[in-house]
Design a protein around this motif. Structure first.
Motif, PDB file in Angstrom:
ATOM      1  N   GLY A 170       5.807  37.650  13.452  1.00  0.00           N
ATOM      2  CA  GLY A 170       5.383  38.187  14.751  1.00  0.00           C
ATOM      3  C   GLY A 170       4.372  37.306  15.459  1.00  0.00           C
ATOM      4  O   GLY A 170       3.982  37.582  16.588  1.00  0.00           O
ATOM      5  N   LEU A 171       3.952  36.208  14.807  1.00  0.00           N
ATOM      6  CA  LEU A 171       3.021  35.271  15.453  1.00  0.00           C
ATOM      7  C   LEU A 171       3.800  34.066  15.974  1.00  0.00           C
ATOM      8  O   LEU A 171       4.774  33.630  15.353  1.00  0.00           O
ATOM      9  CB  LEU A 171       1.963  34.786  14.453  1.00  0.00           C
ATOM     10  N   THR A 172       3.354  33.534  17.103  1.00  0.00           N
ATOM     11  CA  THR A 172       3.982  32.306  17.592  1.00  0.00           C
ATOM     12  C   THR A 172       3.052  31.104  17.428  1.00  0.00           C
ATOM     13  O   THR A 172       3.518  29.974  17.416  1.00  0.00           O
ATOM     14  CB  THR A 172       4.413  32.445  19.066  1.00  0.00           C
ATOM     15  N   SER A 173       1.737  31.346  17.324  1.00  0.00           N
ATOM     16  CA  SER A 173       0.848  30.260  16.897  1.00  0.00           C
ATOM     17  C   SER A 173      -0.451  30.815  16.341  1.00  0.00           C
ATOM     18  O   SER A 173      -0.847  31.945  16.642  1.00  0.00           O
ATOM     19  CB  SER A 173       0.560  29.257  18.027  1.00  0.00           C
ATOM     20  N   VAL A 174      -1.062  30.011  15.517  1.00  0.00           N
ATOM     21  CA  VAL A 174      -2.369  30.334  14.930  1.00  0.00           C
ATOM     22  C   VAL A 174      -3.258  29.112  15.091  1.00  0.00           C
ATOM     23  O   VAL A 174      -2.870  28.011  14.677  1.00  0.00           O
ATOM     24  CB  VAL A 174      -2.249  30.657  13.427  1.00  0.00           C
ATOM     25  N   THR A 175      -4.422  29.282  15.687  1.00  0.00           N
ATOM     26  CA  THR A 175      -5.409  28.208  15.757  1.00  0.00           C
ATOM     27  C   THR A 175      -6.614  28.623  14.910  1.00  0.00           C
ATOM     28  O   THR A 175      -7.140  29.718  15.089  1.00  0.00           O
ATOM     29  CB  THR A 175      -5.850  27.965  17.214  1.00  0.00           C
TER      30      THR A 175
END
Ligand code: AMP
Ligand code: MG
Length: 351
Positions: A264-269
């Motif tokens: 469900g995530l498209t990016s993580v910083t």
């Protein structure tokens, strides 16, 4: 297919530039190593020498860590067939750190996922969709229990197990860059290795560096974050993927299933301070941590990532971008996060 990181660190010069006149010097360079465009802009007494040394160091690291070079330390270890393999001390330290992060993240970050990454074709850019049976077979050799780094500068992999340090190597490279910056008296600057960014000091006049967070679903940004002396590392499915029969398959694998993570995530910083980090001594430090965690938290998904941050005892902040177009920013950086007007995202501060 690959798309670069749209950091706001855009100034790029093809060759080393020296703008001198006083004791503070500026140098900049852009080159390709580790399959990534690397851009440096450094200010300080030894700026020019630092840029030259950084480029040399990146090529050395690539020669040690590449999976596509038959003579790299990683390839030799992967080919050792279960026998103990002597390792360069940096490679050993990085593999030992990778083991720690595998254990800390419950296996969401796991460098032994290598044969699965290859089965999907990401190692050689020869993309294909493996069968479930093939993945089940490969997963038998995946897991931190298949790696023994108990003896310094030696590693033993179970027969059939291989490692891929692609999820952590650039983070370690930025740690080593920080050590170089110390050595060459760099007072301020930015180093971007694709989605791995290290900012040193502040901009002229003491203002924060602005690091952009790319919109995973578009060509713009979801926002920028103001940072000084920090690492910011982004993992996202949009950074490397292929399409087949109407489905998109990206390069971050859930080691529990063998399939591209679908959390469900498209990016993580992941963002962490560069002060008081082991990186200053040439060991894996905060840059390495940010890299391992951005990959792991992307696999975990929103809830588990937030819970991990609260309970892990590791000191970091993060920006999560979700499939349903929300941007979650943790408390420690919320004050310095600037939303992108008109992005269509809904922004939340979370703890
Ligand atoms: P990153 O861009 O740092 O998130 O790293 C992604 C790269 O790490 C992939 O291209 C693979 O080479 C490798 N990788 C993929 N999935 C994982 C995982 N779950 N744990 C560790 N490394 C991974
Ligand atoms: Mg990573």
């Amino acid at each position: 297919m690959k798309r670069g990181f749209a950091a706001v660190l855009t100034a790029t010069l093809a060759a080393v530039l020296l703008l001198c006149g006083c004791s503070v010097k500026n140098a900049a360079a852009q080159f390709i190593a580790m399959d990534t465009t690397i851009a440096l802009r450094l200010s300080g007494a030894g700026a020019e020498a630092a840029v030259t040394a950084a480029e040399k160091q990146m090529h050395e690291l690539e020669a040690l860590l590449s999976r596509t070079r038959a003579d790299s330390a990683v390839s030799l270890l992967n080919g050792a067939g279960g026998a103990p393999q002597a390792l360069d001390n940096r490679v050993w330290a990085l593999l030992a750190a990778a083991q720690d992060y595998a254990l800390a993240t419950g296996g969401a970050f796991d460098v032994t996922v290598a044969p699965v990454v290859s089965a999907w074709g990401f190692t050689e850019a020869a993309f294909r969709v493996p069968s479930r049976k093939e993945l089940t077979e490969l997963l038998k050799n995946v897991g931190p229990a298949h790696v023994d780094v108990s003896q310094t500068d030696t590693a033993v992999l179970s027969p059939g197990t291989q490692i891929d340090l692609g999820g952590i190597a650039k983070g370690y490279a930025t740690d080593l860059m920080q050590a170089l910056c110390d050595e060459y008296e760099i007072t301020s600057g930015t180093i971007a290795l694709g989605g791995n960014v290290y900012v040193r000091g502040t901009k002229e006049g003491g203002t924060l560096w602005q690091v952009g967070v790319q919109d995973p679903a578009g060509s713009g940004l979801v926002g920028t974050v103001g940072l000084s002396d920090a690492y910011a590392v982004t993992s996202g499915g949009y950074q490397r993927y292929f399409e087949q029969d109407g489905s998109v398959y990206h390069h971050i694998i859930d080691p529990a299933t063998g399939y591209p993570a679908d959390s469900g995530l498209t990016s993580v910083t992941v963002i962490a301070s560069a002060a008081e980090t082991d990186g200053a001594n040439g060991l894996p430090g905060s840059g390495t941590m940010c890299d391992a965690l951005s990959t792991a938290l992307f696999v975990m998904g929103e809830e588990a990532a937030l819970e991990f941050r609260r309970s892990s005892g590791l000191d970091f902040d993060m920006i999560l971008v979700t499939e349903d177009r929300r941007v979650l920013v943790t408390g420690g950086i919320a004050e310095h996060f600037n939303k992108q007007e008109g992005s269509g995202y809904q922004y939340e501060t979370v703890s």
